[in-house]
Design a protein around this motif. Structure first.
Motif, PDB file in Angstrom:
ATOM      1  N   THR A 163      -9.273  -0.267  -2.386  1.00 23.61           N
ATOM      2  CA  THR A 163      -8.725   1.528  -2.773  1.00 23.61           C
ATOM      3  C   THR A 163      -7.537   1.019  -2.196  1.00 23.61           C
ATOM      4  O   THR A 163      -6.221   1.688  -2.788  1.00 23.61           O
ATOM      5  N   ALA A 222      -4.428  -1.221  -3.118  1.00 24.80           N
ATOM      6  CA  ALA A 222      -4.732  -1.955  -4.828  1.00 24.80           C
ATOM      7  C   ALA A 222      -3.278  -0.667  -5.264  1.00 24.80           C
ATOM      8  O   ALA A 222      -2.370  -0.749  -5.952  1.00 24.80           O
ATOM      9  N   TYR A 223      -2.845   0.040  -3.222  1.00 23.66           N
ATOM     10  CA  TYR A 223      -1.859   0.717  -4.000  1.00 23.66           C
ATOM     11  C   TYR A 223      -0.099  -0.020  -3.590  1.00 23.66           C
ATOM     12  O   TYR A 223       0.369   0.293  -4.196  1.00 23.66           O
TER      13      TYR A 223
END
Length: 109
Positions: free
Chosen positions: A33, A36-37
């Protein structure tokens, strides 16, 4: 930019009984996660210590750029504060461990 995201294992995680508890509390999806940024141009290396041995011999870009700057800023700053503290103790002749007001003044600095 090269980015390395590491999921470290606790000492207890070596036991097979701890592993399900660890993964239920902190799912390994967290690193994906965070990755993904990042920008699509960034090179991301995900490492999970539960699965593989960590390789710390590479040098991510951010560490190479930020570490020297932090060292150049905080090394002289810490030295100046230490010299001021020592001169103040010698000049006043007070013991900072027995004089409460003197210790409070230095804590405010």
């Amino acid at each position: 930019m090269k980015v390395k995201l590491i999921l470290p294992a606790l000492a207890e995680a070596e036991s097979p009984f701890w592993r399900p508890i660890k993964y239920s509390l902190f799912p390994p999806l967290g690193l994906a996660t965070l990755a993904a940024y990042l920008s699509p141009d960034d090179e991301v290396d995900l490492q999970d210590q539960h699965v593989e041995v960590l390789h710390l011999d590479d040098h991510p870009d951010l560490v190479n750029k930020v570490s020297p700057v932090i060292a150049r800023i905080f090394s002289p700053l810490v030295l100046v504060m230490l010299v001021i503290y020592l001169f103040a103790i010698l000049y006043s002749g007070k013991n900072p461990y027995s004089d409460r007001e003197f210790l409070i003044i230095f804590n405010l600095l």
